[in-house]
Design a protein around this motif. Structure first.
Motif, PDB file in Angstrom:
ATOM      1  N   ALA A 144       0.791  -1.257  -0.023  1.00 33.52           N
ATOM      2  CA  ALA A 144       0.077  -0.120  -0.009  1.00 33.52           C
ATOM      3  C   ALA A 144       0.741   1.409   0.217  1.00 33.52           C
ATOM      4  O   ALA A 144       0.494   2.102  -0.693  1.00 33.52           O
ATOM      5  CB  ALA A 144      -0.945   0.057   1.098  1.00 33.52           C
ATOM      6  N   GLN A 145       1.784   1.191   0.790  1.00 33.62           N
ATOM      7  CA  GLN A 145       2.738   2.474   0.749  1.00 33.62           C
ATOM      8  C   GLN A 145       3.638   2.572  -0.412  1.00 33.62           C
ATOM      9  O   GLN A 145       3.644   3.679  -0.785  1.00 33.62           O
ATOM     10  CB  GLN A 145       3.847   2.272   2.091  1.00 33.62           C
ATOM     11  CG  GLN A 145       3.032   2.442   3.249  1.00 33.62           C
ATOM     12  CD  GLN A 145       4.158   2.222   4.563  1.00 33.62           C
ATOM     13  OE1 GLN A 145       5.029   1.633   4.456  1.00 33.62           O
ATOM     14  NE2 GLN A 145       3.944   2.854   5.390  1.00 33.62           N
ATOM     15  N   ALA A 146       3.986   1.405  -0.939  1.00 35.07           N
ATOM     16  CA  ALA A 146       4.751   1.578  -2.123  1.00 35.07           C
ATOM     17  C   ALA A 146       3.816   2.010  -3.227  1.00 35.07           C
ATOM     18  O   ALA A 146       4.700   2.711  -4.018  1.00 35.07           O
ATOM     19  CB  ALA A 146       5.399   0.142  -2.335  1.00 35.07           C
ATOM     20  N   ALA A 147       2.774   1.424  -3.368  1.00 37.52           N
ATOM     21  CA  ALA A 147       1.871   1.855  -4.579  1.00 37.52           C
ATOM     22  C   ALA A 147       1.645   3.463  -4.522  1.00 37.52           C
ATOM     23  O   ALA A 147       1.775   3.942  -5.679  1.00 37.52           O
ATOM     24  CB  ALA A 147       0.571   1.217  -4.287  1.00 37.52           C
ATOM     25  N   GLN A 148       1.555   4.152  -3.230  1.00 30.56           N
ATOM     26  CA  GLN A 148       1.173   5.338  -3.060  1.00 30.56           C
ATOM     27  C   GLN A 148       2.497   6.073  -3.403  1.00 30.56           C
ATOM     28  O   GLN A 148       2.700   7.142  -4.108  1.00 30.56           O
ATOM     29  CB  GLN A 148       0.970   5.856  -1.763  1.00 30.56           C
ATOM     30  CG  GLN A 148       0.327   7.093  -1.524  1.00 30.56           C
ATOM     31  CD  GLN A 148      -0.590   7.536  -0.320  1.00 30.56           C
ATOM     32  OE1 GLN A 148      -0.604   6.434   0.491  1.00 30.56           O
ATOM     33  NE2 GLN A 148      -0.817   8.810  -0.099  1.00 30.56           N
ATOM     34  N   GLN A 149       3.635   5.521  -2.949  1.00 31.76           N
ATOM     35  CA  GLN A 149       5.095   6.248  -3.172  1.00 31.76           C
ATOM     36  C   GLN A 149       5.398   6.083  -4.536  1.00 31.76           C
ATOM     37  O   GLN A 149       5.952   7.163  -5.215  1.00 31.76           O
ATOM     38  CB  GLN A 149       5.929   5.679  -2.113  1.00 31.76           C
ATOM     39  CG  GLN A 149       5.915   5.654  -0.773  1.00 31.76           C
ATOM     40  CD  GLN A 149       6.723   6.934  -0.540  1.00 31.76           C
ATOM     41  OE1 GLN A 149       7.008   7.830  -1.226  1.00 31.76           O
ATOM     42  NE2 GLN A 149       6.779   7.259   1.180  1.00 31.76           N
TER      43      GLN A 149
END
Length: 594
Positions: free
Chosen positions: A283-288
């Motif tokens: 989730a964090q990687a997708a947003q980043q």
């Protein structure tokens, strides 16, 4: 443009350039490390629920996370130092190149308004080159960080990367369009920027303060400034409104891509394909990744825009001086020219000289022929606009004649080494410069290699009559003049003119040219000055322009210029007896004292 800018960056400081790159690459790896360690902490917590706690499973990645944060703080501090220093060094190199080119270009360059636009544009874009290092290395950092984020995202599914890229790529077109349109807008309104800057100088300058108040110009120029700026702002506003709609649409597409990845990640976690920690990481990687891609595209757009703006700078610093209309011709085969004699034997001769300024259609001088004997004092007189100052510019070889020939001791000026030729002529210009430097420097720059020679400076000041008021200054020759800097002392118009004359007397040039040298002096100081000129320049060839016939009559020879031609020449007595224009001008001035 970017490769040329990188050369400036490299020239500014190789060490700082490499160090800055290294720091940015290290900083780029930290966000991915933080996300990975966060995943390990969450998975560790989940694994300890309902079992005997093994705290190292949680606290080891937590300690490593703390270490990463500390590393980020230290590296970030180093980054702020090296980036700022490199930026300032880059600005210094770029500004020096610009100033060097501006002083290498012939005066013909400054006669053309379009060239002023280019110079203004180039000087105003120095900050683009100054920030190039930060912009480029930030892009490198963003791309390295993005690649690591892609690696984390691929744990979910490689297609997730494709989905994100597909939703963000349309921004490339938008950013490219915006960069180009912003550049075109700046080019279109460069005259408006120049006018705005000019009005600011008018209303904030000491030189114009008195007339602004005397003629009540405040509101007129404020309204003109407001009108000029409003046209700029309205054009910019229209551009930003168009960009706003495109950005909203692109953001919607980007968020849809992130949401689709979130949904697939949640579905995979529920089915047990990935852990809760991996769900958080994805989730964090997708947003980043999404924000990182947008950031990279915007940085690419910014670099593209910078490259467009920098083009004007590099066009100027790489300009061939001979490409300017009216520029001085070069000697064949790279020859620097022959040496100028230390003293004249025959003098200066002008034969059928005509001259037209660049972009002007009407000649200022027409078939002018004149002989200036060596060691004599020659006065050039005439009504305003007759071409007297232009003639002086040709004698100093700021320009070459459009037609005809100027010779010094029988050799064309174009055959002499230009630097030596300029050094052989000392000039007091009608619109002389006022340097907000010390008295020592103001006078010493008249012979730059002797600028520290206090004895010579004092002698020059004494000859020009400036020593009288200099000795009254609090710090004497170390007094800073003008009001630009702290403790600066301003002078009267006559005193500034005496400073300019002192500069001319510093030189040992065989030719002395004075363009209205006593316009700001009273009659007594004028008389004393010409006595000093007679003594100081006894072995020099002196050419002076003056409207004061009490001065002109002291010349050995007088030439009368009218509409760009020599219409009379001879001694004072000869010209009075002739009864032509000189006699009329002399008698008209003399009648004021009857």
């Amino acid at each position: 443009m970017l490769p040329m800018a990188f050369r400036i960056l490299w020239e500014a400081s190789r060490v700082y350039a490499v160090l800055t790159l290294t720091v940015h690459v290290v900083l780029a790896t930290i966000p991915a490390g933080v996300i990975w360690l966060t995943k390990d902490i969450i998975d560790g917590v989940v694994s300890l629920i309902g079992v005997e706690p093994q705290w190292s499973v949680v606290f080891t990645p937590l300690a490593m996370l703390f270490g990463l944060w500390m590393l980020q703080a230290v590296i970030g501090g180093i980054d702020s130092i090296v980036t700022e220093v490199l930026s300032e060094r880059t600005y210094s190199v770029a500004a020096q190149r610009l100033m060097a080119k501006a002083t290498d270009l012939d005066l013909a360059f400054f006669e053309i308004p379009q060239q002023h636009d280019q110079l203004h544009h180039a000087s105003n874009q120095l900050w683009q080159i100054q920030n190039l290092g930060y912009s480029t290395l930030s892009l490198v950092q963003s791309m390295v960080s993005l690649c690591l984020m892609f690696g984390l995202l691929s744990i979910l599914h490689p297609l997730a990367i494709v989905v994100l890229i597909g939703t963000v790529v349309p921004r490339i077109l938008v950013e490219g369009w915006h960069a180009r349109r912003r550049f075109d807008l700046n080019m279109e309104f460069v005259r408006y920027y120049r006018m705005s800057d000019y009005i600011i100088r008018l209303l904030t300058s000491k030189e114009t303060a008195r007339e602004v108040r005397t003629f009540g110009l405040r509101n007129y120029f404020l309204n003109r400034f407001s009108k000029t700026r409003n046209e700029l702002i309205q054009a910019l506003q229209r551009l930003l409104v168009r960009l706003f709609g495109a950005n909203v649409g692109m953001s919607l597409v980007s968020y849809l891509g992130i949401v689709s990845i979130y949904c697939y990640a949640v579905f995979s976690a529920v089915l047990g394909r990935i852990t809760i920690g991996e769900l958080t990481m994805v989730a964090q990687a997708a947003q980043q990744c999404s924000s990182g891609l947008i950031g990279v595209i915007r940085q690419l757009g910014s670099l593209y825009q910078q490259s467009l703006f920098m083009r004007r700078y590099f066009e100027l610093v790489d300009m061939d001086p001979l490409s300017v209309d009216g520029a001085l011709g070069a000697l064949a085969d790279g020859n620097k020219g022959i040496s100028v004699p230390s003293s004249l034997t025959n003098g200066i001769s002008l034969t059928n000289v005509s001259f037209t300024y660049p972009i002007n259609s009407e000649p200022v001088l027409r078939n002018l022929t004149l002989t200036i004997p060596a060691g004599k004092k020659v006065a050039i007189v005439g009504v305003n606009g007759a071409g007297k100052t232009t003639l002086i510019k040709l004698l100093a070889r700021f320009y070459d004649p459009t037609e005809g020939r100027i010779e010094l001791d029988g050799i064309s000026l174009t055959e002499y080494d230009l630097k030596q030729l300029r050094n052989s002529v000392s000039i007091v210009f009608q619109d002389y410069a006022r340097y907000d430097l010390t008295v020592q420097e103001n006078i010493g720059i008249g012979r730059i290699e002797e600028i520290e020679n206090r004895d010579l400076v004092q002698q020059s000041a004494q000859a020009a009559g400036a020593a009288t008021f200099i000795t009254r200054l609090k710090k004497g020759y170390d007094t800073v003049l003008g009001k630009t800097f702290d403790e600066g002392v301003d002078l009267s118009g006559g005193e500034w003119q005496q400073m300019a004359i002192s500069r001319a007397f510093m030189s040992d040039a065989p030719i002395l040219i004075l363009d209205e040298p006593t316009a700001a002096l009273d009659a007594l100081k004028e008389h004393d000055l010409y006595d000093e000129i007679a003594r100081h320049a006894a072995d020099k060839t002196v050419i002076f322009i003056s409207h004061r016939f009490s001065t002109v009559r002291m010349a050995d020879y007088i030439a009368v210029v009218d509409e760009g031609q020599i219409i009379e020449q001879g001694t004072h007595e000869d010209l009075l007896a002739h009864g032509g224009m000189y006699a009329k001008m002399f008698n008209a001035q003399a009648s004021r004292y009857v």
